[in-house]
Design an enzyme around this catalytic site. Structure first.
Site, PDB file in Angstrom:
ATOM      1  N   LYS A   1      11.855  56.860  51.301  1.00 42.44           N
ATOM      2  CA  LYS A   1      12.848  55.788  51.369  1.00 42.44           C
ATOM      3  C   LYS A   1      13.693  55.987  52.631  1.00 42.44           C
ATOM      4  O   LYS A   1      14.047  55.041  53.300  1.00 42.44           O
ATOM      5  CB  LYS A   1      13.754  55.767  50.142  1.00 42.44           C
TER       6      LYS A   1
ATOM      7  N   GLY B   1      12.062  62.211  50.592  1.00 40.60           N
ATOM      8  CA  GLY B   1      11.571  60.908  50.141  1.00 40.60           C
ATOM      9  C   GLY B   1      11.399  59.930  51.290  1.00 40.60           C
ATOM     10  O   GLY B   1      12.222  59.879  52.209  1.00 40.60           O
TER      11      GLY B   1
ATOM     12  N   ARG C   1      23.155  55.467  45.728  1.00 39.09           N
ATOM     13  CA  ARG C   1      24.131  54.404  45.991  1.00 39.09           C
ATOM     14  C   ARG C   1      24.011  53.236  45.013  1.00 39.09           C
ATOM     15  O   ARG C   1      24.958  52.463  44.876  1.00 39.09           O
ATOM     16  CB  ARG C   1      23.951  53.882  47.416  1.00 39.09           C
TER      17      ARG C   1
ATOM     18  N   HIS D   1      14.551  61.729  42.979  1.00 46.25           N
ATOM     19  CA  HIS D   1      14.767  63.161  43.267  1.00 46.25           C
ATOM     20  C   HIS D   1      13.898  64.019  42.349  1.00 46.25           C
ATOM     21  O   HIS D   1      13.318  65.019  42.771  1.00 46.25           O
ATOM     22  CB  HIS D   1      16.237  63.548  43.022  1.00 46.25           C
TER      23      HIS D   1
END
Ligand code: PAF
Length: 277
Positions: free
Chosen positions: A148, A146, A186, A34
Site C-alpha cells: 500500500k 506492505g 488512518r 499488519h
C-alpha cells in the site's frame, strides 16, 4: 510475547539466538494488513519481531502526528494472538537520544521529488532515518512491508542498497476491506459514512485498470479526479508511473510494469492507494 523497550535488551535477546529474524516495523493502530505481514514473517523465519513507534520525524504535518491513532493495548493483544515473538516498543529517547533536532540527511534522490516525496516534504527522510535505526537495532534477515505504501517500499529498497544493509526486503500485497478500501491505520479516523465513500479510490483504480486498453490515461485520470471530487475528496495526485522506479509516464505504452498511485483527503484524512496495471 516478549515486550522490549531498549535496544540493548533487544540485542541481548537476539544475539543469543542464531535464528533467522523476520521484522515488521509499524506505527501501531494495527489492522489485518499488519497481521498478514506478521503471519508471512512467521512462515518464513524462526523469530518474528514487530516494532511499534510513531515516528515524529516523518510527519511533515504536526496535526497529522497529533491525531495519529494510538491503540497500544489492543495492538499488544493482536500481536500476541498472531504469535509474534518480540514486540520492540521504544520510547522517543531510545530512538532519538540526541533529540528531534538530529537531522541526518539521506540521499533519497528522485523518489523524494515526486508523489508523496513532493507532497510531504521531509517525509521520506524521516522514514529513512527511523527505518535505518530500526534495522540497526533488530538486524533482521527479512524485512516485511506492505505494498500500500508503494513509494515507501522503493525508498527503503534504495536505503538498503545505499547503506549496504544485510537484509532482504519483502513487499506484501495490500489487504482491503470488503468494499475495496485499502486497510490503513488512518481509516479509523473516518466516519462510517466516510469509510463507505472512501471505496471510491478503489473503484477509480479498478476503473482505470479495466479501461487501460481502450482509453488514454489522461482521459481516465480526468474522469477519476472528477469522481473523487464529487464523492467529497480533495485529491492530491492520481498519476501513472513506471512501477520499477516511479518515473511518471503519460501513456500505458511507456513502461512494462506500470502502477497508478493516488493520494486524496477525505474528512481531513489523507489516504493513499495504488494498483498495478
Ligand atoms: O509504514 C509505516 O508504518 C512507517 O512509515 C514505518 C515504516 C514503520 C516507519 O516509521
Amino acid at each position: 510475547m516478549l515486550i522490549v523497550k531498549h535496544i540493548k535488551d533487544l540485542q541481548k535477546r537476539l544475539q543469543s539466538d542464531n535464528f533467522t529474524i523476520g521484522f515488521v516495523p509499524t506505527m501501531g493502530a494495527l489492522h489485518q494488513g499488519h497481521i498478514s505481514l506478521i503471519m508471512q514473517s512467521k512462515a518464513e523465519n524462526q523469530l518474528t519481531v514487530c516494532s511499534i513507534f510513531v515516528n515524529p520525524t516523518q510527519f511533515n504535518d504536526k496535526k497529522d502526528f497529533d491525531k495519529y491513532p494510538i491503540t497500544i493495548e489492543k495492538d499488544i493483544e493482536k500481536l500476541s494472538l498472531a504469535g509474534t515473538d518480540i514486540l520492540f516498543l521504544p520510547e522517543l529517547e531510545e530512538m532519538y537520544p540526541e533529540g528531534l533536532d538530529e537531522q541526518k540527511q539521506y540521499d533519497i534522490g528522485y523518489l523524494d521529488t515526486v508523489l508523496d516525496g513532493k507532497f510531504r516534504p521531509g517525509h521520506f527522510n524521516g522514514v529513512s532515518m527511523i527505518v535505518h535505526k530500526l534495522l540497526n537495532a533488530v538486524k533482521p534477515t527479512n524485512l516485511y512491508m506492505g505494498e500500500k505504501d508503494f513509494q515507501q517500499c522503493l525508498v527503503v529498497k534504495h536505503l538498503i542498497e545505499q547503506k549496504k544493509l544485510p537484509v532482504h526486503l519483502i513487499t506484501c500485497p495490500t489487504l482491503r476491506e470488503s468494499n475495496g478500501l485499502a486497510m490503513s491505520s488512518r481509516n479509523t479516523r473516518l466516519s462510517d459514512q466516510g469509510r463507505v465513500k472512501a471505496s471510491t479510490i478503489f473503484d477509480c483504480l479498478t476503473y482505470i485498470k479495466t479501461h487501460q486498453t481502450e482509453s488514454e490515461f489522461a482521459e481516465l485520470q480526468a474522469y477519476c479526479l472528477a469522481k473523487l471530487t464529487h464523492a467529497g475528496f480533495e485529491p492530491e495526485y492520481l498519476l501513472l508511473a513506471d512501477a520499477d522506479n516511479l518515473h511518471l509516464i503519460d501513456s500505458f505504452e511507456h513502461a512494462n510494469n506500470k502502477v497508478v498511485l493516488v493520494a486524496a483527503k477525505l474528512e481531513g484524512v489523507r489516504l493513499i492507494d495504488n494498483m498495478r496495471m
